[in-house]
Design a protein around this motif. Structure first.
Motif, PDB file in Angstrom:
ATOM      1  N   ASP A 199       0.547   6.510  -7.173  1.00  0.00           N
ATOM      2  CA  ASP A 199      -0.465   7.450  -7.432  1.00  0.00           C
ATOM      3  C   ASP A 199      -0.062   9.110  -7.555  1.00  0.00           C
ATOM      4  O   ASP A 199      -0.398   9.722  -8.229  1.00  0.00           O
ATOM      5  CB  ASP A 199      -1.750   7.121  -6.609  1.00  0.00           C
ATOM      6  CG  ASP A 199      -2.572   5.789  -6.916  1.00  0.00           C
ATOM      7  OD1 ASP A 199      -2.383   5.456  -7.886  1.00  0.00           O
ATOM      8  OD2 ASP A 199      -3.325   5.618  -5.891  1.00  0.00           O
ATOM      9  N   ALA A 200       0.910   9.397  -6.488  1.00  0.00           N
ATOM     10  CA  ALA A 200       1.155  10.698  -6.307  1.00  0.00           C
ATOM     11  C   ALA A 200       2.266  10.802  -7.680  1.00  0.00           C
ATOM     12  O   ALA A 200       1.929  11.914  -8.344  1.00  0.00           O
ATOM     13  CB  ALA A 200       1.896  10.935  -4.900  1.00  0.00           C
TER      14      ALA A 200
ATOM     15  N   ASP B 133       7.974  18.873  -5.694  1.00  0.00           N
ATOM     16  CA  ASP B 133       9.519  19.735  -5.676  1.00  0.00           C
ATOM     17  C   ASP B 133       9.482  20.642  -6.578  1.00  0.00           C
ATOM     18  O   ASP B 133       9.218  20.462  -7.928  1.00  0.00           O
ATOM     19  CB  ASP B 133      10.438  18.808  -5.598  1.00  0.00           C
ATOM     20  CG  ASP B 133      11.827  19.378  -5.383  1.00  0.00           C
ATOM     21  OD1 ASP B 133      12.526  19.718  -6.289  1.00  0.00           O
ATOM     22  OD2 ASP B 133      12.252  19.773  -4.082  1.00  0.00           O
ATOM     23  N   PRO B 134      10.010  21.861  -6.407  1.00  0.00           N
ATOM     24  CA  PRO B 134      10.001  23.117  -7.483  1.00  0.00           C
ATOM     25  C   PRO B 134      10.890  22.691  -8.412  1.00  0.00           C
ATOM     26  O   PRO B 134      10.600  23.033  -9.665  1.00  0.00           O
ATOM     27  CB  PRO B 134      10.380  24.238  -6.681  1.00  0.00           C
ATOM     28  CG  PRO B 134      10.068  23.773  -5.115  1.00  0.00           C
ATOM     29  CD  PRO B 134      10.014  22.429  -4.979  1.00  0.00           C
ATOM     30  N   ASN B 135      12.088  21.826  -8.287  1.00  0.00           N
ATOM     31  CA  ASN B 135      12.910  21.670  -9.204  1.00  0.00           C
ATOM     32  C   ASN B 135      12.419  20.480  -9.975  1.00  0.00           C
ATOM     33  O   ASN B 135      12.431  20.609 -11.226  1.00  0.00           O
ATOM     34  CB  ASN B 135      14.246  20.897  -8.565  1.00  0.00           C
ATOM     35  CG  ASN B 135      15.124  21.992  -7.872  1.00  0.00           C
ATOM     36  OD1 ASN B 135      14.947  23.467  -8.161  1.00  0.00           O
ATOM     37  ND2 ASN B 135      15.625  21.620  -6.728  1.00  0.00           N
ATOM     38  N   PHE B 136      11.414  19.630  -9.663  1.00  0.00           N
ATOM     39  CA  PHE B 136      10.900  18.520 -10.372  1.00  0.00           C
ATOM     40  C   PHE B 136       9.915  19.173 -11.258  1.00  0.00           C
ATOM     41  O   PHE B 136       9.698  18.817 -12.516  1.00  0.00           O
ATOM     42  CB  PHE B 136      10.533  17.736  -9.569  1.00  0.00           C
ATOM     43  CG  PHE B 136      10.016  16.111 -10.123  1.00  0.00           C
ATOM     44  CD1 PHE B 136      11.207  15.072 -10.188  1.00  0.00           C
ATOM     45  CD2 PHE B 136       8.695  16.140 -10.645  1.00  0.00           C
ATOM     46  CE1 PHE B 136      10.720  14.202 -10.870  1.00  0.00           C
ATOM     47  CE2 PHE B 136       8.614  14.667 -11.436  1.00  0.00           C
ATOM     48  CZ  PHE B 136       9.463  14.024 -11.385  1.00  0.00           C
TER      49      PHE B 136
ATOM     50  N   ASP C 162       4.792  10.886   0.469  1.00  0.00           N
ATOM     51  CA  ASP C 162       6.268  10.836   0.236  1.00  0.00           C
ATOM     52  C   ASP C 162       6.230  11.285  -1.598  1.00  0.00           C
ATOM     53  O   ASP C 162       7.129  11.900  -2.037  1.00  0.00           O
ATOM     54  CB  ASP C 162       6.775   9.729   0.576  1.00  0.00           C
ATOM     55  CG  ASP C 162       7.040   9.327   2.114  1.00  0.00           C
ATOM     56  OD1 ASP C 162       7.000  10.602   2.785  1.00  0.00           O
ATOM     57  OD2 ASP C 162       7.482   8.473   2.649  1.00  0.00           O
ATOM     58  N   GLY C 163       5.408  10.304  -2.058  1.00  0.00           N
ATOM     59  CA  GLY C 163       5.708  10.740  -3.558  1.00  0.00           C
ATOM     60  C   GLY C 163       5.224  12.154  -3.977  1.00  0.00           C
ATOM     61  O   GLY C 163       5.872  12.810  -4.825  1.00  0.00           O
ATOM     62  N   GLN C 164       4.259  12.716  -3.319  1.00  0.00           N
ATOM     63  CA  GLN C 164       3.754  14.040  -3.503  1.00  0.00           C
ATOM     64  C   GLN C 164       5.034  14.941  -3.231  1.00  0.00           C
ATOM     65  O   GLN C 164       5.008  16.012  -3.892  1.00  0.00           O
ATOM     66  CB  GLN C 164       2.432  14.434  -2.359  1.00  0.00           C
ATOM     67  CG  GLN C 164       1.943  15.540  -2.681  1.00  0.00           C
ATOM     68  CD  GLN C 164       0.738  15.863  -1.741  1.00  0.00           C
ATOM     69  OE1 GLN C 164       1.031  15.415  -0.670  1.00  0.00           O
ATOM     70  NE2 GLN C 164      -0.422  16.447  -2.164  1.00  0.00           N
TER      71      GLN C 164
ATOM     72  N   TRP D 172       0.967  -1.377  -0.023  1.00  0.00           N
ATOM     73  CA  TRP D 172       0.068  -0.029   0.072  1.00  0.00           C
ATOM     74  C   TRP D 172       0.966   1.404   0.129  1.00  0.00           C
ATOM     75  O   TRP D 172       0.196   2.263  -0.700  1.00  0.00           O
ATOM     76  CB  TRP D 172      -1.126   0.103   1.145  1.00  0.00           C
ATOM     77  CG  TRP D 172      -2.122  -1.127   0.907  1.00  0.00           C
ATOM     78  CD1 TRP D 172      -2.254  -2.258   1.598  1.00  0.00           C
ATOM     79  CD2 TRP D 172      -3.143  -1.257  -0.122  1.00  0.00           C
ATOM     80  NE1 TRP D 172      -3.244  -2.913   1.197  1.00  0.00           N
ATOM     81  CE2 TRP D 172      -3.584  -2.287   0.073  1.00  0.00           C
ATOM     82  CE3 TRP D 172      -3.454  -0.278  -1.026  1.00  0.00           C
ATOM     83  CZ2 TRP D 172      -4.625  -2.326  -0.974  1.00  0.00           C
ATOM     84  CZ3 TRP D 172      -4.335  -0.800  -1.819  1.00  0.00           C
ATOM     85  CH2 TRP D 172      -4.906  -1.877  -1.705  1.00  0.00           C
ATOM     86  N   TYR D 173       1.966   1.142   0.897  1.00  0.00           N
ATOM     87  CA  TYR D 173       2.978   2.421   0.633  1.00  0.00           C
ATOM     88  C   TYR D 173       3.286   2.728  -0.800  1.00  0.00           C
ATOM     89  O   TYR D 173       3.150   3.818  -1.535  1.00  0.00           O
ATOM     90  CB  TYR D 173       4.100   2.019   1.400  1.00  0.00           C
ATOM     91  CG  TYR D 173       4.931   3.529   1.354  1.00  0.00           C
ATOM     92  CD1 TYR D 173       5.107   4.396   2.262  1.00  0.00           C
ATOM     93  CD2 TYR D 173       6.131   3.552   0.388  1.00  0.00           C
ATOM     94  CE1 TYR D 173       6.137   5.422   2.160  1.00  0.00           C
ATOM     95  CE2 TYR D 173       6.918   4.199   0.234  1.00  0.00           C
ATOM     96  CZ  TYR D 173       7.103   5.356   1.206  1.00  0.00           C
ATOM     97  OH  TYR D 173       7.903   6.304   1.011  1.00  0.00           O
ATOM     98  N   GLN D 174       3.601   1.714  -1.421  1.00  0.00           N
ATOM     99  CA  GLN D 174       4.167   1.643  -2.815  1.00  0.00           C
ATOM    100  C   GLN D 174       3.026   2.054  -4.132  1.00  0.00           C
ATOM    101  O   GLN D 174       3.125   3.070  -4.870  1.00  0.00           O
ATOM    102  CB  GLN D 174       4.822   0.458  -3.482  1.00  0.00           C
ATOM    103  CG  GLN D 174       5.370   0.683  -4.962  1.00  0.00           C
ATOM    104  CD  GLN D 174       6.610   1.476  -4.970  1.00  0.00           C
ATOM    105  OE1 GLN D 174       7.323   1.510  -4.220  1.00  0.00           O
ATOM    106  NE2 GLN D 174       6.722   2.545  -5.735  1.00  0.00           N
ATOM    107  N   ALA D 175       1.883   1.883  -3.620  1.00  0.00           N
ATOM    108  CA  ALA D 175       0.608   2.375  -4.308  1.00  0.00           C
ATOM    109  C   ALA D 175       0.328   3.697  -4.186  1.00  0.00           C
ATOM    110  O   ALA D 175       0.122   4.315  -5.058  1.00  0.00           O
ATOM    111  CB  ALA D 175      -0.767   1.081  -3.885  1.00  0.00           C
TER     112      ALA D 175
END
Length: 123
Positions: free
Chosen positions: A38-39, A78-81, A71-73, A31-34
């Motif tokens: 998604d993010a 991130d502004p650089n991303f 964490d994905g969010q 579920w963490y990876q899911a």
């Protein structure tokens, strides 16, 4: 001669395996990876029924999914991303819409998007 013709048929029929008798059991959902996936794919926060449907698993661990999503969010927003995404013509991720400073992040992305468009027109 007929016996020789039957030998390949017998050999091939002996190798048949019913695909439904040995179906693998699915691994439990990470579920963490899911949530991370998604993010990172720019998806908005989803409800448990939607998550369960997408992963074919009714036992949604909402807490783990939200940790992975957060964490994905953090990574994708991130502004650089966002600058790189904007320069490459990617859309603003919906997963960033819930952040408190979304206006600032969207401004970074829009600036990079305009710059990327100008560079592509100059080529």
């Amino acid at each position: 001669m007929r016996c020789l013709a039957l030998i390949p048929i017998l050999l091939l029929s002996a190798c048949y395996v019913d695909p439904y008798t040995h179906a693998p059991t699915p691994a439990p959902t990470d579920w963490y990876q899911a949530g991370w996936d998604d993010a990172m794919s720019g998806q908005p926060i989803r409800s448990n029924p939607v998550i369960a449907h997408l992963h074919n698993d009714e036992n949604v661990d909402r807490e783990e999914w939200l940790k992975g999503y957060a964490d994905g969010q953090q990574r994708i927003c991130d502004p650089n991303f966002l600058t790189v995404q904007g320069q490459n013509g990617k859309s603003f991720p919906a997963s960033c819409e819930t952040l408190p400073d979304v206006t600032d992040r969207r401004a970074v992305w829009e600036k990079a998007s305009r710059e990327g468009l100008q560079q592509s027109l100059m080529r």
